[in-house]
Enzyme design. Structure first.
Site, PDB file in Angstrom:
ATOM      1  N   SER A 124       0.795  -0.857   0.104  1.00 19.96           N
ATOM      2  CA  SER A 124      -0.041  -0.084  -0.092  1.00 19.96           C
ATOM      3  C   SER A 124       0.826   1.300  -0.066  1.00 19.96           C
ATOM      4  O   SER A 124       1.934   1.351   0.595  1.00 19.96           O
ATOM      5  CB  SER A 124      -0.810   0.073   1.422  1.00 19.96           C
ATOM      6  OG  SER A 124      -1.364   1.273   1.601  1.00 19.96           O
ATOM      7  N   TYR A 148      -1.399  -1.243  10.731  1.00 17.81           N
ATOM      8  CA  TYR A 148      -1.624  -1.430   9.610  1.00 17.81           C
ATOM      9  C   TYR A 148      -0.677  -1.385   8.469  1.00 17.81           C
ATOM     10  O   TYR A 148       0.027  -2.330   7.834  1.00 17.81           O
ATOM     11  CB  TYR A 148      -3.060  -1.027   9.076  1.00 17.81           C
ATOM     12  CG  TYR A 148      -3.135  -1.329   7.498  1.00 17.81           C
ATOM     13  CD1 TYR A 148      -3.634  -2.535   7.001  1.00 17.81           C
ATOM     14  CD2 TYR A 148      -2.871  -0.185   6.737  1.00 17.81           C
ATOM     15  CE1 TYR A 148      -3.572  -2.597   5.639  1.00 17.81           C
ATOM     16  CE2 TYR A 148      -3.279  -0.301   5.122  1.00 17.81           C
ATOM     17  CZ  TYR A 148      -3.408  -1.572   4.643  1.00 17.81           C
ATOM     18  OH  TYR A 148      -3.518  -1.773   3.472  1.00 17.81           O
ATOM     19  N   LYS A 152       2.408  -3.962   6.687  1.00 16.62           N
ATOM     20  CA  LYS A 152       2.645  -3.855   5.135  1.00 16.62           C
ATOM     21  C   LYS A 152       4.207  -3.741   4.742  1.00 16.62           C
ATOM     22  O   LYS A 152       4.799  -4.307   4.060  1.00 16.62           O
ATOM     23  CB  LYS A 152       1.934  -2.822   4.299  1.00 16.62           C
ATOM     24  CG  LYS A 152       0.322  -2.901   3.984  1.00 16.62           C
ATOM     25  CD  LYS A 152       0.201  -4.261   3.450  1.00 16.62           C
ATOM     26  CE  LYS A 152      -1.444  -4.478   3.230  1.00 16.62           C
ATOM     27  NZ  LYS A 152      -1.570  -5.823   2.614  1.00 16.62           N
TER      28      LYS A 152
END
Ligand code: UDP
Length: 371
Positions: A124, A148, A152
């Site tokens: 992302s 989050y 990643k």
């Protein structure tokens, strides 16, 4: 050639599944349906006219996952499965670290054991944190700002280490910007649980009358109109980017990172105006406080993907709004109204042959819904 897609029943995964089937690949989906609805599978089949395999498996369950590798000849993996709600990750960091990191480790361990070394990973643009300038290129400094985003980033680093340890691997890391839109059939699209966090699903829920008004987060950013600017990319373009990345990992042994965006930024107010003019529906909104952790401007330099993958986004903001709205309008309650394949029909960790369930499903769907 069989491609395993983890998280293949989700918003992005379902569109990738369609593109893979259209490109002639054999598809095998692994999904635990924690944030997706099995109905999406029938829709994928309806769009493509092709059958595929689905295993209801949680990647944290290594034993179940190993069966898939033992029983099938998998050529490559597109790994999307994971938790993705930024706010929730702040409240429940351990859940995010455990789910996203451990499941990736389980997957890679089995890939290594069964000599499947070709991987496309879903990352992302959040890994860029607050970039100093735009457009953002792949070699910009990385700094995630929430659990989050850190999962990643950590997974990206794990994959780099795996490649360093064994150059037989071939890995493509794809950094998504803001995927919106839906398949143009209106059969599959974004189906968030509860009140959406993201802009476009919130707008479509206001348009359909489910939510009263949109809150525009922030009005004093240094942007064209003071509202936040993002690089929105049609989910079909994003899905095609995965097919291009897959083609590359199948042909080479390397590790590469690519931005998948359009290179064009739109402010929140510009998106509202575009949506209103395309649909003819007024979106009531209120300017409000900025959302914690939001950045002002974010858009991609996607020239590396164009040069090395021969991929670039083709769809513009009109198609993004039009297709998002078509999906919402045809499916006011998402997949909820059409629970054709109930969870119980998918045996735990079992294989579901899409063709064999067709008869049952045929009787439940009102075809008129989809014209
Ligand atoms: N946004 C907004 N209202 C909402 C949701 C989002 O104004 O209800 C804004 C948000 O502040 C950002 C843009 O819309 O500027 C895109 O937000 P989204 O959550 O979709 O993506 P992300 O922030 O992860 O880029």
């Amino acid at each position: 050639m069989t491609i395993l897609v983890t998280g293949g029943a989700g918003f992005i995964g379902s569109h990738i599944s369609v593109e893979l089937l259209n490109a002639g690949y054999n598809l095998m989906i692994v999904d635990n349906f924690s944030n997706s609805n099995p109905e999406v599978l029938r829709r994928i089949q309806k769009i493509t006219g092709k059958s595929f395999e689905i295993h209801q498996i949680d990647l944290l369950n290594e034993k179940d996952l190993e069966r898939v590798f033992i029983e099938n000849r998998i050529e490559a993996v597109i790994h999307l499965a994971g938790l993705k709600a930024v706010g929730e990750s702040v409240v429940e960091p351990l859940k995010y670290y455990r789910t996203n990191i451990n499941s990736t480790i389980n997957l890679c361990k089995l890939m290594k054991k069964y000599h499947v070394r070709k991987l496309v990973f879903s990352s992302s643009a959040t890994v860029y944190g607050m970039p100093d300038k735009v457009p953002i290129a792949e070699d910009f400094p990385l700094k995630a700002m929430n659990p989050y985003g850190r999962t990643k980033l950590m997974i990206e680093e794990i994959l780099q280490d795996i490649y360093i340890s064994d150059k037989q691997w071939s890995i493509s890391i794809l950094r998504y910007f803001n995927p919106i839109g839906a398949h143009e059939s209106g059969l599959i699209g974004d189906n968030p649980n509860g009140i959406p966090n993201n802009l476009m699903p919130f707008i479509t829920k206001v348009a359909i009358g489910e939510l009263k008004e949109l809150k525009v987060f922030g009005q004093h950013y240094p942007t064209i109109d003071g509202t936040g600017v993002r690089d929105y990319i049609h989910v079909i373009d994003l899905a095609k980017g995965h097919v291009a990345a897959l083609d590359k990992v199948l042909k080479t042994n390397s590790i590469n990172t690519y931005n998948l965006g359009t290179g064009q930024g739109y402010s929140v107010l510009e998106i509202i105006t575009a949506f209103e003019s395309i649909t003819g529906i007024k979106i009531p909104f209120q300017l409000s406080e900025p959302r914690l952790g939001d950045i002002a401007i974010c858009y991609a330099d996607s020239s590396k993907a164009k040069m090395e993958l021969g991929w670039e986004a083709e769809k513009g903001i009109i198609e993004m709004c039009r297709d998002a709205w078509r999906w919402q309008r045809k499916n006011p309650n998402g997949y909820q109204d059409n629970k054709l394949i109930s969870n119980s029909r998918i045996r735990d960790s079992g294989l579901m042959n899409m063709e064999s369930t067709e008869e049952v499903e045929k009787n439940v769907v009102d075809e008129k819904t989809y014209t």
